[in-house]
Design a protein around this motif. Structure first.
Motif, PDB file in Angstrom:
ATOM      1  N   GLU A  33       0.701  -1.233   0.018  1.00 56.11           N
ATOM      2  CA  GLU A  33      -0.013   0.088   0.050  1.00 56.11           C
ATOM      3  C   GLU A  33       0.816   1.185   0.060  1.00 56.11           C
ATOM      4  OE1 GLU A  33      -2.548  -3.203   1.426  1.00 56.11           O
ATOM      5  OE2 GLU A  33      -0.453  -2.672   1.952  1.00 56.11           O
ATOM      6  N   GLY A  34       0.418   2.039  -0.867  1.00 55.72           N
ATOM      7  CA  GLY A  34       1.169   3.306  -0.979  1.00 55.72           C
ATOM      8  C   GLY A  34       2.586   3.354  -1.718  1.00 55.72           C
ATOM      9  N   ILE A  35       3.189   2.213  -2.133  1.00 57.44           N
ATOM     10  CA  ILE A  35       4.275   2.384  -2.760  1.00 57.44           C
ATOM     11  C   ILE A  35       3.999   2.265  -4.436  1.00 57.44           C
ATOM     12  CG2 ILE A  35       6.495   1.074  -3.173  1.00 57.44           C
ATOM     13  CD1 ILE A  35       6.117  -0.226  -0.283  1.00 57.44           C
ATOM     14  N   THR A  36       4.640   3.078  -5.002  1.00 63.87           N
ATOM     15  CA  THR A  36       4.492   3.162  -6.724  1.00 63.87           C
ATOM     16  C   THR A  36       5.569   1.739  -7.175  1.00 63.87           C
ATOM     17  OG1 THR A  36       6.339   4.792  -6.953  1.00 63.87           O
ATOM     18  CG2 THR A  36       4.343   5.596  -6.976  1.00 63.87           C
ATOM     19  N   GLY A  37       5.042   1.328  -8.510  1.00 57.93           N
ATOM     20  CA  GLY A  37       5.647   0.339  -9.000  1.00 57.93           C
ATOM     21  C   GLY A  37       6.905   0.867 -10.163  1.00 57.93           C
ATOM     22  N   PRO A  38       7.864   0.170 -10.248  1.00 61.27           N
ATOM     23  CA  PRO A  38       8.942   0.496 -11.486  1.00 61.27           C
ATOM     24  C   PRO A  38       8.149   0.858 -12.685  1.00 61.27           C
ATOM     25  CG  PRO A  38       9.348  -1.719 -10.470  1.00 61.27           C
ATOM     26  CD  PRO A  38       7.914  -1.249 -10.263  1.00 61.27           C
ATOM     27  N   HIS A  39       9.013   2.158 -13.261  1.00 58.81           N
ATOM     28  CA  HIS A  39       8.783   2.543 -14.524  1.00 58.81           C
ATOM     29  C   HIS A  39       9.900   2.088 -15.550  1.00 58.81           C
ATOM     30  CE1 HIS A  39       9.574   5.408 -17.491  1.00 58.81           C
ATOM     31  NE2 HIS A  39       8.216   5.912 -17.747  1.00 58.81           N
ATOM     32  N   SER A 147       6.058  10.198  -3.484  1.00 59.63           N
ATOM     33  CA  SER A 147       4.709   9.663  -3.571  1.00 59.63           C
ATOM     34  C   SER A 147       4.595   8.398  -2.607  1.00 59.63           C
ATOM     35  CB  SER A 147       4.425   9.345  -5.072  1.00 59.63           C
ATOM     36  OG  SER A 147       5.539   8.284  -5.569  1.00 59.63           O
ATOM     37  N   SER A 148       5.246   8.140  -1.804  1.00 62.34           N
ATOM     38  CA  SER A 148       5.330   7.002  -1.207  1.00 62.34           C
ATOM     39  C   SER A 148       5.444   7.329   0.236  1.00 62.34           C
ATOM     40  CB  SER A 148       6.416   6.038  -1.299  1.00 62.34           C
ATOM     41  OG  SER A 148       6.154   5.536  -2.738  1.00 62.34           O
ATOM     42  N   GLN A 149       5.040   8.601   0.920  1.00 62.89           N
ATOM     43  CA  GLN A 149       5.336   9.013   2.255  1.00 62.89           C
ATOM     44  C   GLN A 149       4.341   7.990   3.309  1.00 62.89           C
ATOM     45  OE1 GLN A 149       4.509  10.783  -0.344  1.00 62.89           O
ATOM     46  NE2 GLN A 149       5.164  13.197   0.032  1.00 62.89           N
ATOM     47  N   GLU A 150       3.112   7.708   2.530  1.00 61.96           N
ATOM     48  CA  GLU A 150       2.464   7.084   3.486  1.00 61.96           C
ATOM     49  C   GLU A 150       2.506   5.535   3.738  1.00 61.96           C
ATOM     50  OE1 GLU A 150      -1.690   8.036   2.453  1.00 61.96           O
ATOM     51  OE2 GLU A 150      -1.511  10.146   2.664  1.00 61.96           O
ATOM     52  N   SER A 151       3.411   5.062   2.945  1.00 57.85           N
ATOM     53  CA  SER A 151       3.863   3.675   2.914  1.00 57.85           C
ATOM     54  C   SER A 151       4.996   3.445   4.282  1.00 57.85           C
ATOM     55  CB  SER A 151       4.551   3.075   1.825  1.00 57.85           C
ATOM     56  OG  SER A 151       5.496   3.834   1.549  1.00 57.85           O
ATOM     57  N   ASN A 152       5.361   2.210   4.651  1.00 60.46           N
ATOM     58  CA  ASN A 152       6.175   1.925   5.544  1.00 60.46           C
ATOM     59  C   ASN A 152       7.599   2.111   4.865  1.00 60.46           C
ATOM     60  OD1 ASN A 152       8.117  -0.490   6.416  1.00 60.46           O
ATOM     61  ND2 ASN A 152       6.651   0.103   8.383  1.00 60.46           N
ATOM     62  N   TYR A 153       8.494   2.781   5.457  1.00 64.84           N
ATOM     63  CA  TYR A 153       9.770   3.037   4.756  1.00 64.84           C
ATOM     64  C   TYR A 153      10.615   1.788   4.667  1.00 64.84           C
ATOM     65  CZ  TYR A 153      14.474   4.933   3.800  1.00 64.84           C
ATOM     66  OH  TYR A 153      15.331   5.282   3.114  1.00 64.84           O
ATOM     67  N   GLU A 154      10.574   0.844   5.425  1.00 68.36           N
ATOM     68  CA  GLU A 154      11.357  -0.385   5.335  1.00 68.36           C
ATOM     69  C   GLU A 154      10.766  -1.042   4.024  1.00 68.36           C
ATOM     70  OE1 GLU A 154      10.360   0.710   8.434  1.00 68.36           O
ATOM     71  OE2 GLU A 154      12.337   1.386   9.042  1.00 68.36           O
ATOM     72  N   ASP A 155       9.403  -1.441   3.883  1.00 69.13           N
ATOM     73  CA  ASP A 155       9.125  -1.917   2.844  1.00 69.13           C
ATOM     74  C   ASP A 155       9.306  -1.098   1.570  1.00 69.13           C
ATOM     75  OD1 ASP A 155       7.670  -3.925   4.195  1.00 69.13           O
ATOM     76  OD2 ASP A 155       5.944  -2.694   4.606  1.00 69.13           O
ATOM     77  N   TRP A 156       9.316   0.063   1.471  1.00 71.02           N
ATOM     78  CA  TRP A 156       9.708   1.149   0.351  1.00 71.02           C
ATOM     79  C   TRP A 156      11.099   0.616  -0.042  1.00 71.02           C
ATOM     80  CZ3 TRP A 156      13.567   4.452  -0.326  1.00 71.02           C
ATOM     81  CH2 TRP A 156      13.536   5.218  -1.656  1.00 71.02           C
ATOM     82  N   GLU A 157      11.814   0.619   1.063  1.00 73.49           N
ATOM     83  CA  GLU A 157      13.513   0.491   0.861  1.00 73.49           C
ATOM     84  C   GLU A 157      13.665  -0.823   0.128  1.00 73.49           C
ATOM     85  OE1 GLU A 157      17.523   1.824   3.343  1.00 73.49           O
ATOM     86  OE2 GLU A 157      15.914   0.655   4.429  1.00 73.49           O
ATOM     87  N   LYS A 158      12.902  -1.748   0.390  1.00 75.87           N
ATOM     88  CA  LYS A 158      13.224  -3.157   0.119  1.00 75.87           C
ATOM     89  C   LYS A 158      12.767  -3.112  -1.362  1.00 75.87           C
ATOM     90  CE  LYS A 158      12.349  -8.184   0.691  1.00 75.87           C
ATOM     91  NZ  LYS A 158      11.437  -9.050   1.465  1.00 75.87           N
TER      92      LYS A 158
END
Length: 379
Positions: A33-39, A147-158
């Motif tokens: 949730e809240g994480i964008t996919g790759p372009h 655009s991913s501020q509302e996501s969990n940072y550790e998940d986004w970093e992965k």
């Protein structure tokens, strides 16, 4: 997945399919949730038939499809999913202005490069030109704060770490063979386009192939030019169009004029287009460097230069030039290290080739230009 690599689409599948599969496997357990996919790179449907193959690489997107959508889309469709942004003219709606944006630069460059009216271009009078290029980003996943501020940072970093495999210009070069690449982001890590490993900026590896890359710095216009010899790719790493438009002091139109002049001077193509009708003219088919035809004409060019300057070349020196440039014998091996019979046989055959064509001037120049180790003529 076993795929032939005969067409552009085949090559793209071969290059990206497993990368996408690996990415999906690495991030399947994160909270999406809240994480964008790759372009992933988008390729216009006229690119394959275009004579002037150009790729424009930006910094990052500002809001892209969600990671959930990416994961739920088939890998086969993901390889080409960004193409529709070009082919459906979606990008024509994106520029907030044309003087300081990525897409403003792309459209202005295309209009100036092909000598067509800018307003006619953006009003879809030249659909072939609008669909003739590649668009990509040096960062397939945008920054967390975009655009991913509302996501969990550790998940986004992965997810970000898993996406680095896409952030490698070599994938575009391998699959699409652009002749000219613009990297419109001066902070793009050089590993993106100079190194073999797309993970080099994670592990601190900095492997430069000095024999492959020619580098020229333009401090006045703040860009770096690279010629990748192995792939014959010309790369301009430049400031973001916002800087070009607002802070360069000359504006985006004059900056593009300057670039086109350098493209001409660097002989990216033998001739640049003079009008729209030139866009899909087929380039001269490249002759195998080790073919006899190529070697005859190569020797003739050297002989012409030597004759004009009243110089000669030893067989051993010609041998070194041939071997350095991987111009091989008919057996696929390098020429003799002492400039022996193989090289002189080649010179003699080149002489006879042009003589048989009644090109006596060229055959004379060849006879006059090459000598043995004692400085004596090779005939």
């Amino acid at each position: 997945m076993n795929m032939a690599t005969n067409t552009l689409l085949d090559r793209r599948y071969a290059e990206y399919y497993q990368l996408i599969e690996d990415f999906k496997n690495e991030v399947k357990d994160v909270k999406m949730e809240g994480i964008t996919g790759p372009h992933l790179p988008g390729v216009g449907n006229c690119y394959e038939s275009a004579k002037y193959k150009i790729a424009f690489c930006g910094w990052e997107t500002y809001g892209w499809d969600s990671l959930t959508t990416f994961m739920n889309t088939s890998t086969e469709n993901l390889v080409t999913i960004t193409d529709s942004c070009i082919n459906d003219n979606e990008y024509l709606k994106w520029p907030s202005n044309y003087h300081a944006t990525f897409w403003g630069f792309v459209l202005k460059f295309i209009a100036k490069f092909y000598n067509v009216d800018f307003n006619n271009l953006i009003n879809n009078k030249y659909p072939e030109l609008l669909h003739s290029f590649i668009c990509a980003n040096s960062n397939s996943i945008e920054r967390y704060e975009v655009s991913s501020q509302e996501s969990n940072y550790e998940d986004w970093e992965k997810v970000k770490n898993a996406s680095y495999k896409f952030d490698d210009l070599n994938h575009i070069i391998n699959s699409c063979s652009p002749k000219l690449v613009f990297i419109l982001y001066n902070n793009a890590k050089e590993e993106y386009f100079l190194n073999n490993s797309s993970l080099s900026h994670i592990f601190g590896i900095n492997i430069r192939d000095k024999s492959n890359y020619l580098s020229i710095e333009n401090s006045e216009k703040k860009y770096s030019y690279f010629y990748a010899r192995n792939s014959r790719t010309h790369i301009f790493k430049m400031p973001h169009p916002r800087w070009i438009g607002l802070y360069s002091g000359i504006g985006i139109d004059n900056y593009i004029d300057y670039l086109i002049n350098d493209i001409r001077n660097y002989k990216v193509w033998e001739f640049l287009p003079t009008s729209f009708v030139d866009w899909n003219l087929k380039e001269t088919v490249n002759i195998d460097k080790s073919s006899m035809e190529f070697k005859y004409h190569f020797i003739a060019s050297l002989a012409h230069l030597l004759t004009n300057n009243n110089m000669v070349m030893k067989g051993s020196e010609l041998q070194a030039i041939l071997n350095t440039n991987n111009i091989l014998t008919s057996y696929g091996s390098q020429y003799s290290s002492n400039g022996g019979r193989g090289v002189f046989t080649l010179i003699r055959y080149a002489f006879k080739y042009f003589y048989s064509l009644k090109d006596y001037q060229t055959s004379y120049e060849i006879a006059r230009s090459f000598v043995n180790q004692y400085g004596e003529y090779a005939y």
